[in-house]
Structure formats: structure tokens, C-alpha cells
Design an enzyme around this catalytic site. Structure first.
Site, PDB file in Angstrom:
ATOM      1  CD  GLU A 172      -2.811  -1.313   0.112  1.00  0.00           C
ATOM      2  OE1 GLU A 172      -2.988  -0.306  -0.606  1.00  0.00           O
ATOM      3  OE2 GLU A 172      -3.384  -2.386  -0.115  1.00  0.00           O
ATOM      4  CB  CYS A 177      -1.169   7.344   1.606  1.00  0.00           C
ATOM      5  SG  CYS A 177      -2.646   6.457   2.120  1.00  0.00           S
TER       6      CYS A 177
END
Length: 472
Positions: free
Chosen positions: A214, A252
Site C-alpha cells: 500500500e 497517502c
């Protein structure tokens, strides 16, 4: 305090326990999920305080909203759906193999590893754990060395609430993280930057450990070509700025840059300033606005700004009068205009409260701009025209999309979360996470009534006739 046992022996204990109880029943899995939920619920104030100390400042309200609430939601979603997820799933059988039956059974992988980043240290530990524990695994978690107070507290709490052969937390520096990534896990999930993700994947390759990465990247926010005329422009700016300012941009999936119709830059700046003033009055002392996590990250962001300034970019204060403070690492939000594409702020993930604003002439140009770059983790599109929305959804590739808002796709527990290419590999959340941490075992049950015996040697005329039928 670091755990007294060597990392390898902690892993071995976890692995042996997983092999000895390779498919725990639903009651065991639910107990582990409930224990994780109780750990977070019982210790909310201490967790919020630890995160605040690690960041220099982050409000308890933001930690509750962005870390604890989605963690509880992920655990609750797994508990509600666990019975259905664990059931074998029937699959169709070709005519030639009937009346046999086929199914997929989900079984735990065993001992899994989770490497947690610093920006959301609780949620990005708890959300993967919800999936891993629901799938029946045991887990070893490596917390970030950049959030030592949170790491220490979480390690202490896990040791108090869980047996050490069920769940264990590792603290330590980059050397420990490298050793962790080399362990022969049954699966390894890493959340962090793309460059470090490459290193993790190389380390895992030696033991053929499957990985879920991720990562991050430059997630665009696109304002549709006629949104200003529809009266929804101010709302789009508000949602972009709020998404960017959460955790001071250290997210993110924060909007990394904005694409908007040429000529609307000044309107965007005016609306953005109003949003910042409304949400963060007196931003220099505002307790709702986070600081940058450490001096290295603060210096990196300041270097982006100085390089852009030297390249004749326009640097616009979105909180006029507020100044950056290196002592507290408080960095007010800035918009950047007239940027050269070669600047680092245009090439690297920003991960802070800097927002490039880029004009486009038509939607074709905006789509080409996005598609000419590495595929992003997230994409945000603002429009009221369904034809344009469908174009952007169909003609761009991103890990996830929120339409007419930002961030919120990550909060939908029934949607998979993950990236594409440089922004990630694999996904989790909800059933997607349960699948990620499970063996999908293919099972075929042969019937007593079966024609398969007609296909055994010695091959002859009957075999020839049957194979001619099969190959038609």
C-alpha cells in the site's frame, strides 16, 4: 521498551502456533476481533496523547475521527460479515464433469506480517489486523520508528490484551524493519512510500513471501470544466482543501495537486483562503491543525517550496500572515502556481500541506495529464455532468476514486483499498482483506456417477469419438 525476545524467535513462536491451530473457528476469530476493538476503546485517551506527542501536535479530535473511528468501523464490519465470509462458496462445474461439485474454501494463511507507517499509526495497524484476524491468522506488527510513543504504547497494550503467539508488536529502527521484511511470513502487508516498498519487496522475494504493498503517489483532484457555472465550485474547493489539510497533508490519499479550468486559479485561491480561515482560524496556534511529524519531513517540504520559488513559481499563502515555524514544525498550507514539471514538488509525492494548482484547457487535456504520469493511489473528480464523470472513471486508472469529495472511499469498508503499479500492489479492507489474508482453496468433489473412466488408457475408438465431441 523493546521486547526481550529476538525477532526471529518471536516469529517462530507465532508460526508454530499458527501451524498447530491452522483453521480457528469463528468463535476464536470473533474473540480476537473483539479484543482488538476493546484495546482501542479502553485506551482512546492514551492513544490520542501518544500520537500527539509523536507529531509534536495533533488534535485528539483528529485522531478519534481519522484513526479510532475507522478502526472500530473496520473491526465491526468484519465481525458482522464473518459468518458469511467463512462459508465455502459454490462454483459452477463444466457439463463434462457433472454431477461433480466445486467450491472455494477460505483458510488462514498462517503467520502474517504487517509493517505500519508513521502517518496514521493506529488505523494502519488496526485495519490490516481486522482483516488478518478475521481470516484466522496470527500476526506480527512492525510499528514505525518515527512514532516511538505510539509504537511503545501499542506494543504494551497488545502484550496486555493478547497472547504473544496470537499477536505481537515489534519496535525498532530501520535495521529491525529490514530484518522483519526478510522473515518468511505467509503474507506481508506494507504501507509506506514507493521507494521503501521496492526494498520490502526485494527482501520478501528471498523467502517467496507474497506481499501487499500500500504505497502512495500523486493523487489528482480534477474540477470539471463547467463546474463554476453550475454554482458548485466553492463546494469542490472546500472538499479539496479539507482533504489536503487533514493531518497537515500527511495522508497517502490526500489530494496531491489540483487540475482546474484555465482562468479559475484566482477564484480557487480566494475560496481556499476562506475555507482555511473558517476551519483553522489563527492557524499558528490552532489546536485542530497538525504539525509535521519530524524535522526531516519539515525540511523536505520547505526545500520543495524554495526550489519552486527559485524556479519563479508563485507561492500563495492560504492562511495570509501565518508563517512557518521550524521550532514547532507547523507549516501553514500553501498553493503553488506556474510550476515547471521538472520541480520535485511535481515529481514526488508531497505528503504535506503544499498544493500545486494547474490549469487545463479542456477535459481531454486533464485526462491526458493524469494518464501521462504513474497511476495514482486515489483520484478525485468534481462535476455535476454524468457524461464527464463517466469519462473520467472510464479513461483513467487509479486505485480508488471519490466523486464530488475527497478521501471518503477509504472509509467504505465494503470497497477494496489498494493502488496500481507504483501506487501499490494488492488490496484489503472488508472482504477484499479477508481474501488477501486467506488461502482460496479450490475443492472438486467427484460423484459416484462419472464418465471420467471413459477417458483412461488404453485409448481407442470410444476415446476418439468422445474427444472429437469435446474439441468441437
Amino acid at each position: 521498551m523493546p521486547h526481550p525476545d529476538p525477532l526471529a524467535s518471536r516469529f517462530t513462536r507465532l508460526q508454530l502456533a499458527a501451524r498447530g491451530d491452522s483453521n480457528p473457528d469463528r468463535a476464536v476469530r470473533e474473540r480476537r476481533l473483539l479484543t482488538l476493538d476493546r484495546l482501542l476503546l479502553d485506551n482512546e485517551p492514551a492513544i490520542a496523547d501518544a500520537v500527539r506527542r509523536d507529531f509534536g501536535h495533533r488534535s485528539a479530535a483528529e485522531t478519534r475521527l481519522l484513526e479510532l473511528f475507522p478502526s472500530h468501523a473496520a473491526i465491526g464490519h468484519a465481525r458482522r460479515h464473518l459468518r458469511r465470509w467463512m462459508r465455502p462458496r459454490a462454483r459452477s462445474v463444466s457439463l463434462w464433469f457433472q454431477p461433480g461439485r466445486a467450491e472455494v474454501r477460505y483458510q488462514p494463511l498462517g503467520a502474517v506480517g504487517i509493517i505500519v507507517p508513521w502517518n496514521y499509526p493506529i488505523f494502519l495497524a488496526a485495519a490490516p489486523l481486522a482483516a488478518a484476524l478475521a481470516a484466522g491468522n496470527r500476526a506480527l506488527v512492525k510499528m514505525s520508528e518515527n512514532t516511538p510513543a505510539t509504537a511503545s504504547l501499542f506494543a504494551e497494550l497488545v502484550a496486555r490484551y493478547f497472547a504473544d503467539d496470537e499477536l505481537s508488536v515489534v519496535e525498532g529502527d530501520v535495521g529491525v524493519a529490514q530484518e522483519f521484511a526478510r522473515l518468511p511470513f505467509d503474507h506481508l502487508l506494507f504501507t509506506g512510500s514507493t521507494p521503501v516498498g521496492r526494498q520490502v519487496m526485494r527482501a520478501a522475494a528471498d523467502s517467496l513471501t507474497p506481499v501487499t504493498l500500500e504505497l502512495g503517489g500523486k493523487s489528482p483532484a480534477i474540477i470539471g470544466p463547467r463546474l463554476a457555472a453550475s454554482g458548485h465550485f466553492a463546494r469542490a474547493v472546500e472538499r479539496i482543501i479539507i482533504g489536503k489539510c487533514m493531518n497537515a497533508g500527511q495522508t497517502c490519499i490526500a489530494p496531491d495537486y489540483v487540475l482546474l479550468p484555465a482562468g479559475q486559479e484566482q477564484a480557487f485561491i480566494e475560496h481556499a483562503r476562506q475555507v482555511v480561515a473558517d476551519c483553522y482560524p489563527a492557524i499558528e496556534s490552532n489546536t485542530d491543525y497538525s504539525t509535521i511529524v519530524d524535522q526531516r519531513q519539515y525540511a523536505r517540504l520547505c526545500a520543495y517550496v524554495e526550489e519552486a520559488r527559485a524556479g519563479n513559481a508563485k507561492i500563495i499563502d492560504l492562511a495570509p500572515g501565518a508563517v512557518a515555524d521550524s521550532a514547532t514544525r507547523r507549516l501553514p498550507p500553501l498553493a503553488l502556481l506556474d510550476l515547471s514539471d521538472s520541480l520535485r514538488v511535481m515529481q514526488e509525492e508531497i505528503f504535506g500541506p503544499l498544493l500545486p494548482v494547474l490549469p487545463y484547457r479542456d477535459l481531454d487535456e486533464a485526462i491526458r495529464f493524469v494518464n501521462s504520469r504513474p497511476r495514482p493511489l486515489a483520484l478525485y473528480y468534481f462535476d455535476r455532468e454524468n457524461a464527464n464523470i463517466e469519462r473520467v472513471l472510464n479513461e483513467t486508472v487509479a486505485g480508488g476514486v471519490t466523486v464530488n469529495d475527497t478521501i471518503l472511499h477509504i472509509a467504505q469498508d465494503d470497497l477494496p483499498f489498494g493502488g496500481v503499479g507504483p501506487s501499490g500492489m494488492g488490496c484489503y479492507h472488508g472482504f477484499a482483506g479477508f481474501e488477501t489474508f486467506s488461502v482460496k482453496k479450490a475443492v472438486f468433489r467427484q460423484s459416484r456417477l462419472s464418465a471420467i473412466g471413459l477417458f483412461k488408457p488404453p485409448y481407442g475408438a470410444v476415446f476418439d469419438r468422445l474427444t472429437r465431441i469435446l474439441l468441437r
